[in-house]
Design an enzyme around this catalytic site. Sequence first.
Site, mmCIF file in Angstrom:
data_model
loop_
_atom_site.group_PDB
_atom_site.id
_atom_site.type_symbol
_atom_site.label_atom_id
_atom_site.label_comp_id
_atom_site.label_asym_id
_atom_site.label_seq_id
_atom_site.Cartn_x
_atom_site.Cartn_y
_atom_site.Cartn_z
ATOM 1 N N ASP A 25 0.848 -1.180 0.000
ATOM 2 C CA ASP A 25 0.000 0.000 0.000
ATOM 3 C C ASP A 25 0.889 1.236 0.000
ATOM 4 O OD1 ASP A 25 -2.373 1.633 0.157
ATOM 5 O OD2 ASP A 25 -3.359 -0.048 1.162
ATOM 6 N N MET B 1 1.095 0.721 -6.474
ATOM 7 C CA MET B 1 0.710 -0.477 -7.219
ATOM 8 C C MET B 1 0.787 -0.276 -8.728
ATOM 9 S SD MET B 1 -3.392 -0.482 -6.497
ATOM 10 C CE MET B 1 -4.471 0.832 -7.101
ATOM 11 N N LYS C 113 -8.716 -7.272 -3.606
ATOM 12 C CA LYS C 113 -10.067 -7.264 -3.044
ATOM 13 C C LYS C 113 -10.680 -5.880 -3.173
ATOM 14 C CE LYS C 113 -12.657 -7.560 1.269
ATOM 15 N NZ LYS C 113 -12.928 -6.106 1.339
ATOM 16 N N HIS D 99 -12.625 -2.074 -9.196
ATOM 17 C CA HIS D 99 -13.834 -1.296 -9.508
ATOM 18 C C HIS D 99 -13.660 0.190 -9.203
ATOM 19 C CE1 HIS D 99 -16.093 -1.178 -5.361
ATOM 20 N NE2 HIS D 99 -14.806 -0.984 -5.218
#
Length: 379
Positions: A245, A266, A279, A283
């Site tokens: 992260d 990322m 996860k 979207h």
Amino acid sequence: MAGAEDSTQDLLQAHLQLLHQSLGYISSTALAVALDHGIPDAIQHHGGSATLSQILAKIDVSPTKRRGLHRLMRMLTVTGAFSVDQRPAVAVAAAPHDGGRRGDPVYQLTAASRLLLSDDDDGIRHPASLTPLLTMLLGPLLASPLAAVVSALVREDRQPDLSAFGIAHGQTVWDDVADHEAAFNVSLHDAIAADTRFLMPIVLKECGEVFRGIDSLVDVGGGPYGSAAASIAAAFPRLKCSVLDLPHVVAQAPPDSSVQFVAGNMFECIPRANAVFLKWILHDWGDDECIKLLKRCKQAIPPRDAGGKVIIIDMVLGSGPADDVKHKETQVLFDLLMMALNGVERDEQEWKKIFLEAGFKDYKIIPVLGVRSIVELYP
């Protein structure tokens, strides 16, 4: 003008449909009010069943608001958030201390409202509580921008470059999250953690086999708690799990975590592992960003015959029971919500296009997570 073929019942049903759709926001508002006042906790305090008087006393609301509470609860029982029984007269006589009246309704927790409990008897947050997630979804930070973006997408010739959240708040949601002082930062991470606590036991029970046969996994965008990776590591002790992260997120990670935290972007580089776990990440982004991210994932994993794969948890529009209207409706409602963030929910063909453009050869959709699915993506 109504068509000549429309019967009276057709017209009345159409009238009902339009009213139901137009008033849908009231249902959301009622649920938000129930959460704000802690009504599920008040009912749980009395063993899962409580009268209006007992609820009023626990939520510290004036008895003069009894009628208003009754009307709120009446709606929330119709929508299924709570259930209701009429109190037997003998029960009222036996419990005068609670202010019960003859025929006073008793409200009970349902499977839905039990997911809204915030505290147990020891004052510790209920492990499956979705309250933080719903508080974020029902709050003004998202609700107001959503109305703006739906209107803009209908009126404008092209989609705005800036999300509705950005128009309303002066910056994108991800800019806001990057500011570690922002209230939305805390709200977002708490919401995701609540969803993870609820969902991961189901993932591990229903499709834990997707984690078998791999010895390392990196959870991309796993947040400061690393809850998903920690739950996977607990279920598969030989599986080395890490969380990637942003630096300001990793800085908030607990020092005693069972997983390793890696600071990075990322879109630039993902640590090498047998599997990459995404996860509810894809979207949030447009197609171009998803393709770029998935290409980074592909660079991080070995070939399929060596166990390499990407494990995705996200919605696949149209998946699930074909005759479940509420299921399909919830999926497309989420798609409208994601408009506020410039994100998108996708059907299988839209996912397939992204997967292929990112260089992947095959995928498998497992629709066992309610409105979401787990997808195995193979290089």
